[in-house]
Write an enzyme that holds these catalytic residues in place. Structure first.
Site, PDB file in Angstrom:
ATOM      1  NE  ARG A   1      -4.354  -1.001  -0.319  1.00 55.10           N
ATOM      2  CZ  ARG A   1      -4.665  -1.728  -0.923  1.00 55.10           C
ATOM      3  NH1 ARG A   1      -3.597  -2.838  -1.985  1.00 55.10           N
ATOM      4  NH2 ARG A   1      -5.892  -2.738  -0.888  1.00 55.10           N
TER       5      ARG A   1
ATOM      6  CD  GLU B   1      -1.071   4.184  -6.006  1.00 54.21           C
ATOM      7  OE1 GLU B   1      -2.312   3.761  -6.980  1.00 54.21           O
ATOM      8  OE2 GLU B   1      -0.067   3.569  -6.155  1.00 54.21           O
TER       9      GLU B   1
ATOM     10  CG  HIS C   1      -1.523   0.554  -7.455  1.00 54.77           C
ATOM     11  ND1 HIS C   1      -2.149   1.002  -6.237  1.00 54.77           N
ATOM     12  CD2 HIS C   1      -1.613  -1.093  -7.324  1.00 54.77           C
ATOM     13  CE1 HIS C   1      -2.766   0.018  -5.370  1.00 54.77           C
ATOM     14  NE2 HIS C   1      -2.709  -0.886  -6.109  1.00 54.77           N
TER      15      HIS C   1
END
Length: 316
Positions: A244, A273, A291
């Site tokens: 994460r 992000e 990601h």
């Protein structure tokens, strides 16, 4: 009953749901229009990945909803406890993407160990004019076999990553505050199986002993790896965060790379992000992906099928 897969779902999941009598909609609805769309179309099941958030306003104002599903592991984009308190089922697919994430971590590790992330940039630019210079620059790679990998967070994904490490001939050490040991079964192409029992140790011991370090922890309020943690690591450690964004202090990471404490690091997730900091994007000590930990065809098929199975069990 209608299922809205707002962030998409695999064809295997669509086929399974349609076979069970569900209508599957794959329209991508903008976040601000989602509440109205759900009510207008009488949606019973909302499936999301990481792009769509499901907060109290949707939970309170969309009475047709019976299930909220997350294609993946982490559910920090859903108000899970609140939804369940209102009688909604909240489901996810914690096992489906484990191996995909593990393989991505090792793709980064092998690349960093042999400077592939930089060589792939430099060869097209200088390969014809400076071949010998590049060869000398990238001729001090290291092997993973025989090295120690530390795994912070020893749940499904951490264990899947440890299995890949064992297959690569590495020593595995791990820290998990909720787990004292785990039995890992490695299954090979011919049916043979080998079992390894890994007893977890303290976080400090993992940091001090690891040649490679990988994080597989949930999102949390504080950094899991901060400046003081970098100070405890071996000089020249290679690390990866495919868990994460926000569990690693990115400013401290850049400093650790500059000082040589960290030889290289892989980031698949970022604090900001979808706009990572420029100092990360331009750092030659970083191997970066956008990601994509769970983004394999095989994982998406497993995710779709697992979501479909759970939905059918609950509503049929």
């Amino acid at each position: 009953m209608k299922v809205l897969a707002n962030d998409g779902v695999s064809q295997s999941g669509i086929d399974a749901l349609e076979k069970a009598g569900f209508e599957v909609l794959t329209t991508t609805v903008a976040q601000e229009q989602l509440e109205n769309y759900i009510n207008t179309n009488d949606i019973s099941v909302l499936l999301v990945r990481s792009a769509t958030t499901v907060r109290k306003n949707i939970i309170d104002n969309c009475p047709s909803l019976k299930i909220i599903g997350r294609g993946g592991v982490g559910m920090d984009n859903i108000d899970v406890d609140y939804a369940r308190s209102k009688g909604l089922n909240v489901i996810n697919t914690p096992a489906a993407s484990s191996h995909s994430v593990a393989e991505l971590v090792f793709a980064h590790f092998y690349g960093l160990a042999r400077f592939l992330h930089n060589s792939n940039r430099d060869m097209p630019l200088e390969g014809d004019a400076n071949f010998k210079g590049l060869k000398k620059a990238y001729a001090k790679g290291i092997e993973l076999k025989g090295k120690t990998i530390g795994v912070l967070g020893f749940g499904r994904i951490g264990q899947a990553t440890a299995k890949v490490a064992l297959g690569a001939g590495m020593k595995v050490i791990a820290f998990d505050p909720f787990l004292s040991k785990a039995n890992l079964e490695l299954e090979f192409f011919d049916g043979q199986k080998v079992n390894f029992e890994i007893e977890t140790i303290s976080k400090e011991e993992v940091l001090q002993q690891s040649d490679f370090l990988t994080l597989h922890v949930p999102a949390q309020k504080n950094y899991v790896i901060d400046e003081a943690d970098f100070a405890q690591m071996k000089d020249g450690v290679i690390m990866a965060n495919a868990a994460r964004g926000g569990v690693v202090n990115e400013v401290a990471l850049v400093k650790a790379i500059k000082s040589g404490k960290v030889l290289g690091a892989a980031l698949d997730v970022f604090e900001n992000e979808p706009k990572p900091e420029m100092q990360l994007l331009m750092n030659s000590g970083l191997s970066l992906t956008p990601h994509i930990g769970a983004a394999t065809n095989e994982a998406q098929n497993r995710i779709g099928q697992e979501l479909a199975d759970q939905i059918i069990t609950i509503l049929k």
